[in-house]
Design an enzyme around this catalytic site. Structure first.
Site, PDB file in Angstrom:
ATOM      1  N   SER A  21       9.264  10.717   8.963  1.00 52.03           N
ATOM      2  CA  SER A  21       8.081  11.590   8.888  1.00 52.03           C
ATOM      3  C   SER A  21       8.433  12.989   9.362  1.00 52.03           C
ATOM      4  CB  SER A  21       6.972  11.051   9.787  1.00 52.03           C
ATOM      5  OG  SER A  21       5.885  11.958   9.813  1.00 52.03           O
ATOM      6  N   TYR A  52       4.750   7.503  17.896  1.00 55.64           N
ATOM      7  CA  TYR A  52       5.027   7.656  16.449  1.00 55.64           C
ATOM      8  C   TYR A  52       6.063   8.750  16.241  1.00 55.64           C
ATOM      9  CZ  TYR A  52       4.061   8.424  11.444  1.00 55.64           C
ATOM     10  OH  TYR A  52       4.166   8.568  10.074  1.00 55.64           O
ATOM     11  N   ASP A  91       5.492  -9.987   9.144  1.00 53.13           N
ATOM     12  CA  ASP A  91       5.277  -8.939  10.150  1.00 53.13           C
ATOM     13  C   ASP A  91       6.658  -8.348  10.423  1.00 53.13           C
ATOM     14  OD1 ASP A  91       5.099  -7.444  12.453  1.00 53.13           O
ATOM     15  OD2 ASP A  91       3.818  -8.880  13.512  1.00 53.13           O
ATOM     16  N   VAL A  92       6.827  -7.067  10.097  1.00 58.25           N
ATOM     17  CA  VAL A  92       8.173  -6.477  10.187  1.00 58.25           C
ATOM     18  C   VAL A  92       8.674  -6.308  11.625  1.00 58.25           C
ATOM     19  CG1 VAL A  92       8.152  -5.317   7.936  1.00 58.25           C
ATOM     20  CG2 VAL A  92       7.231  -4.121   9.960  1.00 58.25           C
ATOM     21  N   ARG A 123       0.824  -1.214   0.000  1.00 61.33           N
ATOM     22  CA  ARG A 123       0.000   0.000   0.000  1.00 61.33           C
ATOM     23  C   ARG A 123       0.857   1.263   0.000  1.00 61.33           C
ATOM     24  NH1 ARG A 123      -4.713  -2.020   1.741  1.00 61.33           N
ATOM     25  NH2 ARG A 123      -4.202  -3.112   3.648  1.00 61.33           N
ATOM     26  N   ALA A 151       9.396   7.567  17.527  1.00 63.67           N
ATOM     27  CA  ALA A 151       9.973   6.512  16.684  1.00 63.67           C
ATOM     28  C   ALA A 151      10.488   7.098  15.371  1.00 63.67           C
ATOM     29  CB  ALA A 151       8.929   5.427  16.404  1.00 63.67           C
ATOM     30  N   LYS A 152       9.737   8.034  14.791  1.00 62.27           N
ATOM     31  CA  LYS A 152      10.176   8.623  13.519  1.00 62.27           C
ATOM     32  C   LYS A 152      11.469   9.432  13.724  1.00 62.27           C
ATOM     33  CE  LYS A 152       7.081   7.032  10.615  1.00 62.27           C
ATOM     34  NZ  LYS A 152       7.460   6.078   9.560  1.00 62.27           N
TER      35      LYS A 152
HETATM   36  N1  LIG Z   1       0.847   8.991   4.319  1.00 57.86           N
HETATM   37  C1  LIG Z   1       1.373   9.987   5.007  1.00 57.86           C
HETATM   38  O1  LIG Z   1       0.801  11.087   5.121  1.00 57.86           O
HETATM   39  C2  LIG Z   1       2.697   9.817   5.673  1.00 57.86           C
HETATM   40  C3  LIG Z   1       3.338  10.977   6.172  1.00 57.86           C
HETATM   41  C4  LIG Z   1       4.561  10.819   6.806  1.00 57.86           C
HETATM   42  C5  LIG Z   1       5.133   9.578   6.928  1.00 57.86           C
HETATM   43  N2  LIG Z   1       4.480   8.479   6.450  1.00 57.86           N
HETATM   44  C6  LIG Z   1       5.136   7.181   6.620  1.00 57.86           C
HETATM   45  O2  LIG Z   1       5.317   6.593   5.347  1.00 57.86           O
HETATM   46  C7  LIG Z   1       5.228   5.174   5.455  1.00 57.86           C
HETATM   47  C8  LIG Z   1       4.182   4.701   4.476  1.00 57.86           C
HETATM   48  O3  LIG Z   1       2.956   5.374   4.765  1.00 57.86           O
HETATM   49  P1  LIG Z   1       1.654   5.070   3.920  1.00 57.86           P
HETATM   50  O4  LIG Z   1       0.663   6.131   4.211  1.00 57.86           O
HETATM   51  O5  LIG Z   1       2.063   4.747   2.555  1.00 57.86           O
HETATM   52  O6  LIG Z   1       1.196   3.749   4.708  1.00 57.86           O
HETATM   53  P2  LIG Z   1       0.054   2.721   4.404  1.00 57.86           P
HETATM   54  O7  LIG Z   1      -0.673   3.088   3.153  1.00 57.86           O
HETATM   55  O8  LIG Z   1      -0.698   2.516   5.660  1.00 57.86           O
HETATM   56  O9  LIG Z   1       0.918   1.407   4.071  1.00 57.86           O
HETATM   57  C9  LIG Z   1       1.682   0.805   5.044  1.00 57.86           C
HETATM   58  C10 LIG Z   1       1.742  -0.684   4.731  1.00 57.86           C
HETATM   59  O10 LIG Z   1       2.493  -1.311   5.780  1.00 57.86           O
HETATM   60  C11 LIG Z   1       1.771  -2.463   6.196  1.00 57.86           C
HETATM   61  N3  LIG Z   1       2.078  -2.841   7.560  1.00 57.86           N
HETATM   62  C12 LIG Z   1       1.553  -2.349   8.711  1.00 57.86           C
HETATM   63  N4  LIG Z   1       2.041  -3.003   9.772  1.00 57.86           N
HETATM   64  C13 LIG Z   1       2.910  -3.926   9.281  1.00 57.86           C
HETATM   65  C14 LIG Z   1       3.714  -4.930   9.876  1.00 57.86           C
HETATM   66  N5  LIG Z   1       3.765  -5.109  11.210  1.00 57.86           N
HETATM   67  N6  LIG Z   1       4.458  -5.725   9.074  1.00 57.86           N
HETATM   68  C15 LIG Z   1       4.419  -5.572   7.728  1.00 57.86           C
HETATM   69  N7  LIG Z   1       3.671  -4.653   7.103  1.00 57.86           N
HETATM   70  C16 LIG Z   1       2.916  -3.849   7.871  1.00 57.86           C
HETATM   71  C17 LIG Z   1       0.333  -2.043   6.049  1.00 57.86           C
HETATM   72  O11 LIG Z   1      -0.525  -3.158   6.089  1.00 57.86           O
HETATM   73  P3  LIG Z   1      -2.011  -2.952   6.691  1.00 57.86           P
HETATM   74  O12 LIG Z   1      -2.638  -1.879   5.868  1.00 57.86           O
HETATM   75  O13 LIG Z   1      -2.616  -4.296   6.545  1.00 57.86           O
HETATM   76  O14 LIG Z   1      -1.811  -2.518   8.123  1.00 57.86           O
HETATM   77  C18 LIG Z   1       0.353  -1.335   4.716  1.00 57.86           C
HETATM   78  O15 LIG Z   1       0.253  -2.250   3.651  1.00 57.86           O
HETATM   79  C19 LIG Z   1       4.896   4.881   6.903  1.00 57.86           C
HETATM   80  O16 LIG Z   1       6.084   4.558   7.581  1.00 57.86           O
HETATM   81  C20 LIG Z   1       4.318   6.193   7.407  1.00 57.86           C
HETATM   82  O17 LIG Z   1       4.512   6.343   8.794  1.00 57.86           O
HETATM   83  C21 LIG Z   1       3.296   8.571   5.816  1.00 57.86           C
END
Ligand SMILES: NC(=O)c1ccc[n+]([C@@H]2O[C@H](COP(=O)([O-])OP(=O)(O)OC[C@H]3O[C@@H](n4cnc5c(N)ncnc54)[C@H](OP(=O)(O)O)[C@@H]3O)[C@@H](O)[C@H]2O)c1
Length: 257
Positions: A147, A163, A67-68, A20, A166-167
């Protein structure tokens, strides 16, 4: 507008959270640029669909359920990818996130551990197990998705304390990785995205909230996944070899430091 072309032919990439969002966009872009991609995620249905989608377009991809936060499983999938493909060039750590906005006082120990393990321990584990493969070939690229929450805090706004912490830890760990691995031909960098319109974000914000986020940036719009993916690819490219230990703030100018 044209599109910058990258060439990752012959390279092997592992992308966590590849089912995703930013992880998926990165996995698909690496495959489009010729890499063999391992999509690592908890979500078997969507992860498998990403890999199948890549293969349907003639690309090389496989899904590995993981699971990471599970040390044994992380080691197993990284070793499996490297053994099957014969090498490992790129590790992108995108799995992460949080579920609740709380004060420190409201945050339970369980919530703290869960969020820190998902966002920070996971990156320690995947890097730890990828390093021997990178060292063997004297080449590697690590990109950790941090982040803006790990760089700045909005006074008055609720966040997720584990969060944010951790970031910030990811950005620091990235510098440590860069110091340790520079002499082995490995770069380590982080991206600190601003709010990005991934499915998860779109699901919890209405159109006006998304527009408001856009108005707070200098480019006037919320980030799309593609805005992050280009940076991931550049940082993993051979041309990115003189850039290491950095956190790139990709936020449309929302925060200027
Ligand atoms: N989107 C934003 O606005 C944003 C902003 C700043 C930083 N970030 C960071 O960017 C990264 C990606 O964000 P995103 O919005 O693209 O995230 P996302 O769409 O929620 O995708 C994250 C993926 O990681 C999977 N995941 C969750 N827990 C896991 C685990 N324990 N083991 C393996 N896979 C796991 C999720 O699976 P499930 O969906 O099944 O849980 C999902 O497929 C993240 O680290 C997030 O903190 C995002």
């Amino acid at each position: 507008m044209g599109k910058t072309k990258f060439d990752f032919a012959g390279q092997v990439a592992v992308v966590t959270g590849g089912a995703r969002g930013i992880g998926r966009g990165s996995a698909e872009a690496f495959a489009e640029a010729g890499a063999r991609v391992y999509v690592v995620d908890l979500d078997e249905k969507d992860g498998e669909a990403v890999a199948q989608g890549v293969r349907a377009k003639g690309g090389k991809a496989a899904f590995l359920a993981c699971d990471v936060t599970d040390s044994k499983r992380v080691k197993a999938v990284i070793d499996q990818a490297a053994a099957e493909a014969g090498r490992l060039d790129i590790l992108v750590n995108s799995a992460g996130g949080f579920w609740q906005q709380l004060t420190v006082e409201e945050t339970s120990e369980e919530e703290w551990d869960k969020v820190v393990d998902l966002n920070l321990k996971s990156i320690f584990l995947s890097c730890k197990f990828a390093i021997p493969h990178f060292k063997k070939q004297n080449y590697g690229r690590i990109v950790n998705i941090g982040s803006m929450a790990g760089v700045s805090v909005f006074p008055g706004a609720l966040s997720s304390p584990p969060y944010s912490a951790a970031k910030a830890g990811i950005h620091s760990l990235t510098r440590v990785l860069a110091v340790e691995l520079g002499k082995h031909g490995v770069t380590a960098n982080a991206i600190a995205p601003g709010t990005t319109a991934t499915e998860r974000v779109v699901a919890v914000r209405n159109a006006e909230q998304m527009a408001m986020i856009g108005r707070n940036t200098l480019v006037g719009r919320i980030a799309q996944v593609e805005d992050m993916v280009g940076w991931v690819l550049f940082l993993c490219s051979p041309e990115g070899g003189y850039f290491t230990g950095q956190t790139v703030a990709v936020n449309g100018g929302r925060f200027l430091h």
